[in-house]
Each structure stands twice: as C-alpha cells, then as structure tokens.
Design a protein around this motif. Structure first.
Motif, mmCIF file in Angstrom:
data_model
loop_
_atom_site.group_PDB
_atom_site.id
_atom_site.type_symbol
_atom_site.label_atom_id
_atom_site.label_comp_id
_atom_site.label_asym_id
_atom_site.label_seq_id
_atom_site.Cartn_x
_atom_site.Cartn_y
_atom_site.Cartn_z
ATOM 1 N N GLU A 162 46.827 65.196 -89.185
ATOM 2 C CA GLU A 162 45.750 65.319 -88.206
ATOM 3 C C GLU A 162 46.000 64.434 -86.987
ATOM 4 O OE1 GLU A 162 44.514 62.067 -91.086
ATOM 5 O OE2 GLU A 162 45.540 64.009 -91.157
ATOM 6 N N ILE A 163 46.782 63.386 -87.177
ATOM 7 C CA ILE A 163 47.133 62.484 -86.078
ATOM 8 C C ILE A 163 48.403 62.953 -85.383
ATOM 9 C CG2 ILE A 163 47.868 60.128 -85.491
ATOM 10 C CD1 ILE A 163 46.175 59.148 -87.859
ATOM 11 N N THR A 164 49.394 63.347 -86.159
ATOM 12 C CA THR A 164 50.725 63.569 -85.609
ATOM 13 C C THR A 164 51.039 65.005 -85.220
ATOM 14 O OG1 THR A 164 51.591 63.776 -87.856
ATOM 15 C CG2 THR A 164 51.659 61.582 -86.839
ATOM 16 N N ALA A 165 50.422 65.980 -85.883
ATOM 17 C CA ALA A 165 50.754 67.380 -85.583
ATOM 18 C C ALA A 165 50.532 67.747 -84.119
ATOM 19 C CB ALA A 165 49.979 68.313 -86.506
ATOM 20 N N PRO A 166 49.448 67.263 -83.465
ATOM 21 C CA PRO A 166 49.287 67.602 -82.047
ATOM 22 C C PRO A 166 50.413 67.079 -81.163
ATOM 23 C CG PRO A 166 47.207 66.861 -82.974
ATOM 24 C CD PRO A 166 48.257 66.567 -83.999
ATOM 25 N N LEU A 167 51.146 66.066 -81.636
ATOM 26 C CA LEU A 167 52.273 65.506 -80.884
ATOM 27 C C LEU A 167 53.619 66.020 -81.401
ATOM 28 C CD1 LEU A 167 50.929 61.854 -80.653
ATOM 29 C CD2 LEU A 167 51.186 63.454 -78.752
ATOM 30 N N LEU A 168 53.570 66.981 -82.336
ATOM 31 C CA LEU A 168 54.768 67.587 -82.921
ATOM 32 C C LEU A 168 55.601 66.578 -83.703
ATOM 33 C CD1 LEU A 168 55.927 69.884 -79.950
ATOM 34 C CD2 LEU A 168 54.252 70.364 -81.748
ATOM 35 N N ILE A 169 54.950 65.547 -84.226
ATOM 36 C CA ILE A 169 55.627 64.548 -85.055
ATOM 37 C C ILE A 169 55.545 64.987 -86.512
ATOM 38 C CG2 ILE A 169 55.556 62.161 -85.891
ATOM 39 C CD1 ILE A 169 54.403 61.398 -83.128
ATOM 40 N N GLY A 170 56.695 65.016 -87.189
ATOM 41 C CA GLY A 170 56.720 65.456 -88.570
ATOM 42 C C GLY A 170 57.260 64.439 -89.547
ATOM 43 N N GLY A 171 57.585 63.243 -89.065
ATOM 44 C CA GLY A 171 58.114 62.219 -89.950
ATOM 45 C C GLY A 171 58.569 61.013 -89.151
ATOM 46 N N PHE A 172 59.082 60.029 -89.846
ATOM 47 C CA PHE A 172 59.588 58.808 -89.220
ATOM 48 C C PHE A 172 60.709 58.253 -90.071
ATOM 49 C CE2 PHE A 172 59.725 54.165 -89.407
ATOM 50 C CZ PHE A 172 60.006 53.858 -88.072
ATOM 51 N N SER A 173 61.742 57.729 -89.413
ATOM 52 C CA SER A 173 62.819 57.020 -90.104
ATOM 53 C C SER A 173 63.117 55.718 -89.385
ATOM 54 C CB SER A 173 64.108 57.853 -90.127
ATOM 55 O OG SER A 173 63.986 58.968 -90.981
ATOM 56 N N PRO A 174 63.329 54.626 -90.137
ATOM 57 C CA PRO A 174 63.841 53.409 -89.505
ATOM 58 C C PRO A 174 65.199 53.696 -88.884
ATOM 59 C CG PRO A 174 63.096 52.991 -91.760
ATOM 60 C CD PRO A 174 63.144 54.464 -91.590
ATOM 61 N N ALA A 175 65.541 52.959 -87.851
ATOM 62 C CA ALA A 175 66.838 53.128 -87.199
ATOM 63 C C ALA A 175 67.281 51.796 -86.630
ATOM 64 C CB ALA A 175 66.761 54.191 -86.103
ATOM 65 N N SER A 176 68.536 51.741 -86.219
ATOM 66 C CA SER A 176 69.082 50.536 -85.601
ATOM 67 C C SER A 176 69.819 50.936 -84.329
ATOM 68 C CB SER A 176 70.036 49.817 -86.550
ATOM 69 O OG SER A 176 71.236 50.552 -86.696
#
Length: 244
Positions: free
Chosen positions: A216-230
């Motif tokens: 409900e928070i992320t779908a309007p921004l087309l966000i489907g996940g998150f991964s740490p990165a460096s």
C-alpha cells in the motif's frame, strides 16, 4: 536518530513520495523530510540520513557517502536492483532502431545522468560524433517535451521514470514511442552520510526492507523490494563509462 531524508529522484507523484517518507519517519521520528533544491549539496550534507541519488554521481562526485541499498522496481525492464533506460522518439519514428538516429539531435537531462546520458553514450560506443548535437534539458520530463516539440529526435529515459509518467502524467508521453532500450545497470542507490554509524546503517536497511514489503506504501511508486548494496555494486558504471 536525527538527519535529513529525501526521495528526490522519482517524485512524479508527490503524494506517494510523502507516504513513503512518512513510513520511514515512523522509525526515525527525529529526522526531517525535505525536497532539496540543490541535490549535490544535499547528498554531500554530513547530516544526511537517507536519500536517493544516481549511480554516476555516486561514483564520480560522492566518494564519501555510504551506500544503503537499492529498491527493486516493477517497471518494465527492471530486474532485481537493476534497471535500464528506454529509448524514446516520436511515434512517426516507430520501427526505427538506434542506428537510424545517427546524425540527429538527442535530448539529455544532464551530463552526470547515468540513465539519460551515459547509458546512451555507452550504447553508441562512446562515439561523440554519433549525434549531430545534444540538447541539455534539465530533466527527463523536459527531454520528453523536447521530443514532442521537435527540438530533439531521441532521448534515453529512465525506465522507472517512464513508467511513472505513463501512470501519473500520460500527457508527457503523447505521440511518443519506445524504439529501443539500454543494457541493465544497477539502479538508483539509496545513500547516507559518511558519519552515519554502522548501527544506524543496519537499521536503515531493516526499515527499508520492511517498508518495501508494504504494497500500500510502495506499489504507487512501483517499488517491489529492497536489497542492501555497496559501492562495489556500482563499479560497473565507471567501467562502462570508461572513467577508469
């Protein structure tokens, strides 16, 4: 934890960005959400808690910031943390390929943009004579306008931005079409100040992983996940751009 938070790169629907920021602030209530006018100064601010930048500035101008991670986007062409640019032209050019635009005018948002400039430059083999000239527009939205009004013939548009325009500002794509795409590259990194502690960095990653699962928070921004990165995940940008 105090500090500034911003999500300046995909703010096509401000209300959706506000909702994402509010979700982060619930975990960091002493932080402050802002929409900075000067992005480079904002990204270099020692009081930066969380922001999103472009991969090219990360590797060329933001040597001291820490990389938190990267959202996964659901826009067409995205895979995990990777995204690509779409090559856009007027509908009258439908069916053409990139090579057909040799000698024509390209619109680019800014010289330090990975998606709008360097991804396309890489695609033409760093041949600075490929296009007759470059129109620097200042934003992806203005690059699309340059195509519509005939100022330019082709532009590389961040695939996530293009999908957000299609959803929230469809007039920006009127009489335009996609004629190609660039290779995958690591997506827009989420960053924090060099002064952010390891404990807070880990907390940011946990919070973003949690929020990324709240559709409900992320779908309007087309966000489907998150991964740490460096920072190492973005070395490929420098190699492709022949900066090292």
């Amino acid at each position: 934890m105090t500090g500034n938070i911003a999500f300046p790169m995909y703010d096509v629907n401000p209300a959706a960005t506000d909702t994402l920021a509010a979700a982060v602030l619930r975990h960091f209530p002493n932080a402050r959400f802002q929409r900075p006018a000067d992005l480079l100064s904002h990204w270099q601010d020692d009081n930066l808690l969380l922001s999103q930048t472009c991969g090219y500035p990360l590797m060329t101008a933001l040597n001291e910031v820490q990389v938190v991670g990267c959202f996964h986007y659901t826009a067409s062409g995205c895979e995990g943390i990777n995204y690509r640019s779409r090559l856009v032209a007027r509908q009258t050019e439908a069916g053409k390929r990139l090579d057909d635009f040799r000698g024509q005018v390209v619109a680019c948002n800014s010289p330090d943009s990975q998606s709008g400039h360097h991804a396309l430059r890489n695609s033409v083999g760093h041949d600075d004579t490929f296009f007759r000239s470059i129109v620097w527009t200042g934003s992806h939205r203005q690059s699309l306008s340059a195509l519509q009004n005939g100022t330019a013939d082709i532009a590389a548009i961040d695939g996530v931005s293009l999908a957000l325009f299609a959803r929230y500002q469809p007039q920006a794509l009127k009489e335009l079409t996609v004629v190609g795409e660039t290779p995958l590259t690591p997506g827009l990194p989420l960053i924090t100040s060099r002064h952010t502690s390891a404990q807070t960095l880990n907390a940011l990653r946990e919070v973003l992983r949690e929020i990324a699962g709240e559709a409900e928070i992320t779908a309007p921004l087309l966000i489907g996940g998150f991964s740490p990165a460096s920072r190492r995940d973005y070395d490929v940008i420098l190699k492709a751009s022949s900066c090292v």
